[in-house]
Design a protein around this motif. Structure first.
Motif, PDB file in Angstrom:
ATOM      1  N   ASN A 246       7.406 -13.692  -5.161  1.00 39.75           N
ATOM      2  CA  ASN A 246       6.079 -14.308  -5.124  1.00 39.75           C
ATOM      3  C   ASN A 246       5.012 -13.246  -4.805  1.00 39.75           C
ATOM      4  O   ASN A 246       3.977 -13.153  -5.459  1.00 39.75           O
ATOM      5  CB  ASN A 246       6.148 -15.415  -4.062  1.00 39.75           C
ATOM      6  CG  ASN A 246       4.795 -15.895  -3.611  1.00 39.75           C
ATOM      7  OD1 ASN A 246       3.858 -15.920  -4.390  1.00 39.75           O
ATOM      8  ND2 ASN A 246       4.697 -16.272  -2.344  1.00 39.75           N
ATOM      9  N   SER A 247       5.301 -12.402  -3.794  1.00 39.03           N
ATOM     10  CA  SER A 247       4.338 -11.367  -3.405  1.00 39.03           C
ATOM     11  C   SER A 247       4.210 -10.296  -4.494  1.00 39.03           C
ATOM     12  O   SER A 247       3.124  -9.776  -4.728  1.00 39.03           O
ATOM     13  CB  SER A 247       4.773 -10.699  -2.105  1.00 39.03           C
ATOM     14  OG  SER A 247       5.088 -11.674  -1.157  1.00 39.03           O
ATOM     15  N   LEU A 248       5.335  -9.992  -5.143  1.00 35.43           N
ATOM     16  CA  LEU A 248       5.293  -8.962  -6.193  1.00 35.43           C
ATOM     17  C   LEU A 248       4.407  -9.405  -7.358  1.00 35.43           C
ATOM     18  O   LEU A 248       3.760  -8.584  -8.001  1.00 35.43           O
ATOM     19  CB  LEU A 248       6.704  -8.630  -6.682  1.00 35.43           C
ATOM     20  CG  LEU A 248       7.485  -7.687  -5.767  1.00 35.43           C
ATOM     21  CD1 LEU A 248       8.929  -7.568  -6.210  1.00 35.43           C
ATOM     22  CD2 LEU A 248       6.848  -6.301  -5.723  1.00 35.43           C
ATOM     23  N   PRO A 471      -3.749 -10.760   0.790  1.00 34.06           N
ATOM     24  CA  PRO A 471      -2.825 -10.074   1.711  1.00 34.06           C
ATOM     25  C   PRO A 471      -2.063 -11.066   2.584  1.00 34.06           C
ATOM     26  O   PRO A 471      -0.870 -10.900   2.827  1.00 34.06           O
ATOM     27  CB  PRO A 471      -3.748  -9.203   2.571  1.00 34.06           C
ATOM     28  CG  PRO A 471      -4.948  -8.992   1.742  1.00 34.06           C
ATOM     29  CD  PRO A 471      -5.105 -10.220   0.902  1.00 34.06           C
ATOM     30  N   PHE A 472      -2.746 -12.129   3.034  1.00 34.32           N
ATOM     31  CA  PHE A 472      -2.051 -13.128   3.857  1.00 34.32           C
ATOM     32  C   PHE A 472      -0.987 -13.847   3.028  1.00 34.32           C
ATOM     33  O   PHE A 472       0.132 -14.082   3.490  1.00 34.32           O
ATOM     34  CB  PHE A 472      -3.053 -14.139   4.420  1.00 34.32           C
ATOM     35  CG  PHE A 472      -2.393 -15.312   5.083  1.00 34.32           C
ATOM     36  CD1 PHE A 472      -1.788 -15.151   6.325  1.00 34.32           C
ATOM     37  CD2 PHE A 472      -2.325 -16.547   4.463  1.00 34.32           C
ATOM     38  CE1 PHE A 472      -1.141 -16.222   6.936  1.00 34.32           C
ATOM     39  CE2 PHE A 472      -1.686 -17.614   5.075  1.00 34.32           C
ATOM     40  CZ  PHE A 472      -1.090 -17.456   6.313  1.00 34.32           C
ATOM     41  N   GLY A 473      -1.341 -14.166   1.781  1.00 29.40           N
ATOM     42  CA  GLY A 473      -0.384 -14.845   0.897  1.00 29.40           C
ATOM     43  C   GLY A 473       0.875 -14.026   0.681  1.00 29.40           C
ATOM     44  O   GLY A 473       1.970 -14.558   0.502  1.00 29.40           O
ATOM     45  N   ILE A 504       4.504  -4.246   0.530  1.00 24.08           N
ATOM     46  CA  ILE A 504       3.721  -5.104  -0.370  1.00 24.08           C
ATOM     47  C   ILE A 504       2.355  -5.407   0.254  1.00 24.08           C
ATOM     48  O   ILE A 504       1.332  -5.406  -0.425  1.00 24.08           O
ATOM     49  CB  ILE A 504       4.495  -6.416  -0.671  1.00 24.08           C
ATOM     50  CG1 ILE A 504       5.693  -6.108  -1.568  1.00 24.08           C
ATOM     51  CG2 ILE A 504       3.598  -7.454  -1.338  1.00 24.08           C
ATOM     52  CD1 ILE A 504       6.646  -7.255  -1.794  1.00 24.08           C
ATOM     53  N   LEU A 505       2.349  -5.629   1.573  1.00 32.81           N
ATOM     54  CA  LEU A 505       1.085  -5.901   2.272  1.00 32.81           C
ATOM     55  C   LEU A 505       0.128  -4.711   2.135  1.00 32.81           C
ATOM     56  O   LEU A 505      -1.058  -4.877   1.856  1.00 32.81           O
ATOM     57  CB  LEU A 505       1.357  -6.178   3.757  1.00 32.81           C
ATOM     58  CG  LEU A 505       0.127  -6.323   4.645  1.00 32.81           C
ATOM     59  CD1 LEU A 505      -0.592  -7.632   4.368  1.00 32.81           C
ATOM     60  CD2 LEU A 505       0.477  -6.252   6.122  1.00 32.81           C
ATOM     61  N   CYS A 509      -3.466  -5.076   0.250  1.00 36.11           N
ATOM     62  CA  CYS A 509      -4.721  -4.804   0.967  1.00 36.11           C
ATOM     63  C   CYS A 509      -5.541  -3.754   0.237  1.00 36.11           C
ATOM     64  O   CYS A 509      -6.752  -3.898   0.055  1.00 36.11           O
ATOM     65  CB  CYS A 509      -4.424  -4.292   2.377  1.00 36.11           C
ATOM     66  SG  CYS A 509      -3.918  -5.587   3.485  1.00 36.11           S
ATOM     67  N   ALA A 510      -4.862  -2.688  -0.171  1.00 36.40           N
ATOM     68  CA  ALA A 510      -5.564  -1.593  -0.839  1.00 36.40           C
ATOM     69  C   ALA A 510      -6.187  -2.071  -2.153  1.00 36.40           C
ATOM     70  O   ALA A 510      -7.355  -1.809  -2.445  1.00 36.40           O
ATOM     71  CB  ALA A 510      -4.602  -0.446  -1.099  1.00 36.40           C
ATOM     72  N   GLU A 511      -5.402  -2.827  -2.936  1.00 38.02           N
ATOM     73  CA  GLU A 511      -5.873  -3.186  -4.280  1.00 38.02           C
ATOM     74  C   GLU A 511      -6.979  -4.224  -4.261  1.00 38.02           C
ATOM     75  O   GLU A 511      -7.958  -4.112  -4.999  1.00 38.02           O
ATOM     76  CB  GLU A 511      -4.687  -3.657  -5.128  1.00 38.02           C
ATOM     77  CG  GLU A 511      -3.753  -2.485  -5.453  1.00 38.02           C
ATOM     78  CD  GLU A 511      -2.566  -2.871  -6.307  1.00 38.02           C
ATOM     79  OE1 GLU A 511      -2.245  -4.072  -6.366  1.00 38.02           O
ATOM     80  OE2 GLU A 511      -1.960  -1.977  -6.909  1.00 38.02           O
TER      81      GLU A 511
END
Length: 603
Positions: A246-248, A471-473, A504-505, A509-511
């Motif tokens: 999901n995060s990816l 980022p939280f997601g 991943i976080l 955040c960066a993107e």
């Protein structure tokens, strides 16, 4: 070897309902002649662990039945103490050979593995059949099972499991009580064992309670090296994989956007800067170029930004190193308090990077008073956290809980902060300030340019709040497991997953910050310094909201002090998360603006 004495130690009494640990002997349990406190490390003390010796005497591979520990008579005060602790569902924690005591709970279907609960309940509430009145019963008979793995060559054995089944039984005996009295309810000579709690022991003033225990030894195939596996059995790995996939997806989507922005800005500018095809494209392309003379103008409150960026670097360093140690298996739960101790020490030693990062940025903003910035970096974040911690500690202390940090440990923490962290921040700051300032890729104009009116969706508050969602997601499923392990007394041991989620976080955040920063510059708004920090940092707000949701849906905390404790600690966690994510966003945006503006040839 057979017959060797085994030392059983008792740890704190814990409750999920109150979150306030107490030491074992705060209740009138049977105690040895002299109570000895085991040496605890910093992490254990902060967690409220109080490890002491116990009156239980086991001999290796020599089973015992109905050993009497002691007899106590309850008066009104002690009965009330027991009742309060039973009401709050307190559990007793013990340790044998560094293994915590567990209660095996079999599921109804035989297929699924046995679930282990840490510690046994002090007692339970119930009614006699036919009566409405609720009574309190105490678990006064413990049937221990010690599992061992035998080495066939030497015939020595190592302990690989420590389980208990607690029972409540009203013991009976004939005649007057003496050391040698034989119980009629539980007698090794007549082979009468306690197998159920049909005649339970009530907790009332004037009752006498006789504490007894059995020990049986079981040979086990579990090797000593893998004896922790049963404790760390994860119920389902699938949800972690689901969360990572999901995060990816979020990361891939954002990476695509960043790649497109990079291609458009960098590639187009270099080749076709002078031959813009249409008027519309000219408008779109020039937005961010028009502000080139203002984009590196130092922000308002630049000192504070430097302080926060420095603190964030300190935090990032601590988390990264802790994670790497944990993934390599140095900080397993068998090393109680190891994680906490490691994090504290790393935080202290990372102070040198905090000082370096903050003064480096400060010098770029043409600041001259580096000592002031170093001082604020050394005291601001730790000071706020320490203040909250101090208030919470006073509350716990007021409840006479063992979770209160003793004065000596408090002093040690202050010493670590003032004696190591502060000087290191200054060393880092000195080195950072001695280096030549970072040069801006484009010159800054003397007069600031006016910012045109922005569309509603470019409003700072709106875009900052939107920036925190992704980022939280990316982390919230893993967050559920971390909260469960902290507040519901379970082990957390999937550091591999956690490391993946952390990476991943960082990327998310960066993107997200780069994407939103680009849109902002395109609409000719050059105030990006603070906004980049707050965009990804706002995910901490969602973290706190989620913690609040978790409190009301998953926890059964009713006491005010326990609620304050929960929110106090979650506030500290959210503040730390803000500093961490904000710094990542800031550096990403900082590098991005330098990159795109250095490729532009300004006439």
């Amino acid at each position: 070897m057979q017959g060797d004495p085994l030392k059983v130690k008792v740890n704190k009494l814990t409750s999920i309902k109150t979150q306030l640990p107490y030491s074992y002997y705060s209740l009138p349990f049977c105690s040895p002649k002299k109570i000895l406190d085991s040496a605890e490390n910093l992490g254990e003390v902060l967690r409220g662990d109080r490890i002491e010796n116990s009156p239980f005497v086991f001999k290796m591979r020599e089973p015992e039945m109905c050993s009497v520990l002691c007899r106590i008579k309850l008066d009104a005060k002690t009965a009330k103490q027991f009742k309060e602790k039973i009401d709050d569902e307190y559990r007793v924690n013990m340790i044998l050979d560094n293994l915590p005591l567990v209660v095996p709970i079999r599921r109804l279907d035989q297929e699924s593995p046995t679930v282990y609960q840490l510690g046994y309940h002090i007692g339970l509430k119930g009614q006699y059949s036919g009566s409405k009145e609720e009574k309190y019963f105490i678990h006064n008979h413990l049937a221990f099972t010690v599992k061992y793995h035998r080495d066939l060559q030497t015939d020595s054995a190592r302990i690989v499991g420590f389980e208990v089944k607690p029972y409540s039984i009203k013991h009976e005996y004939e005649g007057k009580w003496s050391e040698k009295t034989r119980l009629t309810t539980c007698d090794p000579h007549t082979k009468r064992a306690v197998v159920n709690s049909n005649t339970p022991q009530e907790v009332e003033a004037g009752q006498e309670i006789i504490f007894t225990y059995d020990v049986e030894y079981q040979e086990s195939d579990v090797k000593w090296a893998s004896r922790w596996d049963a404790y760390l059995l994860m119920s389902d790995d699938q949800i972690h994989w689901f969360s990572i996939v999901n995060s990816l997806m979020i990361v891939l989507f954002l990476s695509g956007m960043v790649a497109m922005i990079m291609l458009r800005t960098l590639y187009r500018d270099i080749s076709k800067y002078n031959e813009l095809e249409t008027q519309e494209e000219a408008q779109e392309e020039t937005g961010w170029k028009l502000v080139h003379g203002d984009v590196f103008r130092p922000p308002s409150n630049s000192d504070l930004l430097c302080v926060y960026v420095g603190t964030g670097v300190q935090f990032l360093g601590m988390v990264l190193v802790t994670m790497i140690f944990a993934v390599l298996g140095f900080l397993s739960p068998s090393n109680r308090g190891g994680l906490m101790t490691a994090m504290l020490l790393l935080w202290v030693f990372m102070g040198i990077f905090a000082g370096y990062a903050s003064t480096r940025l400060y010098k770029m903003f043409k600041g001259g008073e580096w000592k002031k910035v170093a001082l604020r970096t050394a005291f601001m974040f730790p000071g706020i956290v320490f203040a909250i911690f101090f208030v919470l500690n006073a509350l716990i202390w007021g409840q006479k809980s063992s979770g209160a940090v003793p004065f000596g440990t408090m002093f040690a923490l202050v010493l670590l902060w003032f004696g190591i962290s502060v000087p290191l921040v200054f060393v880092g700051a000195y080195v950072g300030f001695r280096k030549p300032a970072i040069e801006d890729p484009v010159k800054t104009n003397k007069i600031p340019r006016q910012i045109p009116e922005q569309a509603w969706y470019m409003n700072p508050v709106f875009s900052i709040l939107i920036g925190g969602i992704l980022p939280f997601g990316a982390v919230f499923i893993e967050l559920f497991f971390i909260l469960t392990s902290i507040w519901l007394n379970q082990f957390y041991y999937i550091f591999g997953f956690l490391f993946l989620v952390f990476i991943i976080l960082l990327i998310t955040c960066a993107e997200i910050t780069i994407v939103l920063c680009y849109f902002q510059l395109c609409s000719e708004d050059y105030l990006w310094w603070w906004r980049s920090y707050l965009t990804s940092g706002s995910s901490a707000l969602y973290l706190f909201l989620y913690a609040t949701f978790y409190f009301f849906t998953k926890l059964e905390i009713t006491k005010l002090v326990s609620g304050l404790l929960y929110f106090g600690y979650m506030l500290i966690a959210s503040y730390a998360f803000f500093v961490l994510t904000g710094t990542i966003g800031f550096y990403a945006c900082f590098l991005f603006t330098r990159l795109i503006y250095s490729s532009v040839k300004i006439d």
